[in-house]
Design a protein around this motif. Structure first.
Motif, short mmCIF file in Angstrom:
data_model
loop_
_atom_site.label_atom_id
_atom_site.label_comp_id
_atom_site.label_asym_id
_atom_site.label_seq_id
_atom_site.Cartn_x
_atom_site.Cartn_y
_atom_site.Cartn_z
N CYS A 29 -6.35 60.92 34.57
CA CYS A 29 -6.81 60.99 33.73
C CYS A 29 -6.86 61.86 32.21
O CYS A 29 -7.52 62.55 33.05
N ASN A 30 -6.60 61.05 31.34
CA ASN A 30 -6.20 62.49 29.97
C ASN A 30 -7.73 62.90 29.27
O ASN A 30 -8.85 61.17 29.78
N GLU A 31 -8.04 63.51 28.10
CA GLU A 31 -9.64 63.13 27.75
C GLU A 31 -9.91 62.14 26.79
O GLU A 31 -10.64 61.84 26.07
N ASP A 34 -6.79 57.73 28.25
CA ASP A 34 -5.40 57.79 29.07
C ASP A 34 -4.99 57.77 30.54
O ASP A 34 -5.45 59.02 31.30
N TRP A 35 -4.26 56.23 31.25
CA TRP A 35 -4.39 57.15 32.64
C TRP A 35 -2.76 57.40 32.78
O TRP A 35 -2.03 56.16 32.17
N LEU A 36 -2.90 58.43 33.66
CA LEU A 36 -0.91 58.66 33.91
C LEU A 36 -0.40 57.85 34.26
O LEU A 36 -0.26 57.01 35.52
N GLN A 61 -2.14 68.11 41.17
CA GLN A 61 -0.66 67.19 40.24
C GLN A 61 -0.76 67.98 38.71
O GLN A 61 -0.54 67.83 37.75
N CYS A 62 -2.11 68.24 38.54
CA CYS A 62 -2.92 68.96 37.39
C CYS A 62 -1.93 69.67 36.52
O CYS A 62 -2.98 71.15 35.80
N GLU A 63 -0.85 70.30 36.53
CA GLU A 63 -0.34 71.58 35.50
C GLU A 63 0.93 71.08 35.26
O GLU A 63 2.11 69.91 35.27
N GLU A 68 -2.80 68.36 30.33
CA GLU A 68 -3.48 67.64 29.83
C GLU A 68 -4.91 66.52 31.03
O GLU A 68 -5.59 65.74 30.69
N PHE A 69 -4.22 66.19 32.07
CA PHE A 69 -5.13 65.70 32.83
C PHE A 69 -5.64 65.65 34.29
O PHE A 69 -5.89 66.81 34.93
N THR A 70 -6.58 64.95 34.17
CA THR A 70 -8.04 65.10 35.82
C THR A 70 -7.86 64.27 36.53
O THR A 70 -8.27 63.33 36.18
N PRO A 71 -7.99 64.96 37.98
CA PRO A 71 -8.20 63.55 38.55
C PRO A 71 -9.37 63.08 38.51
O PRO A 71 -11.03 63.35 37.59
#
Length: 117
Positions: A29-31, A34-36, A61-63, A68-71
């Protein structure tokens, strides 16, 4: 270090085993909240939302384009009872424990719930 391998079936089985034990599923999910979700590599004109059974495997996967996404954790019951219904209605596929090469199961949400029966 990731436990995921090139064995897609084993990764799917690990997803079910680990999430049954921890009662937690991990998505990205980003800031903005929004979910990937991405285009399916298996099914034409389909979207897939990937999930992992551990924070560490999700974090791999966060690269690059997903930097911009975090677990972000979801309780397993919410994942199965709410998310699978919504994703099924929206015709979004579910990705389970994709490895670092982004290889993994892509399946209909209704099939995910059946894995826990």
């Amino acid at each position: 270090m990731t436990k995921l391998t090139a064995d897609i079936q084993a990764n799917k089985e690990l997803f079910v085993a680990e999430t049954q034990e921890t009662r937690i599923v991990w998505g990205l999910c980003n800031e903005d909240g929004d979910w990937l979700s991405v285009e399916s590599s298996e099914f034409e004109d389909s979207e897939v939302m990937p999930f992992w059974s551990s924070e560490a495997d999700a974090k791999v996967q966060c690269e690059e384009e997903w930097a911009e996404f975090t677990p972000t954790e979801l309780p397993l019951d919410v994942f199965l009872e709410d998310w699978m219904i919504t994703l099924s209605e929206d015709e979004v596929l579910v990705g389970l424990n994709w490895n670092s090469s982004l290889e993994g199961t892509e399946t209909e949400a209704t099939n995910v719930a059946k894995l826990y029966l």
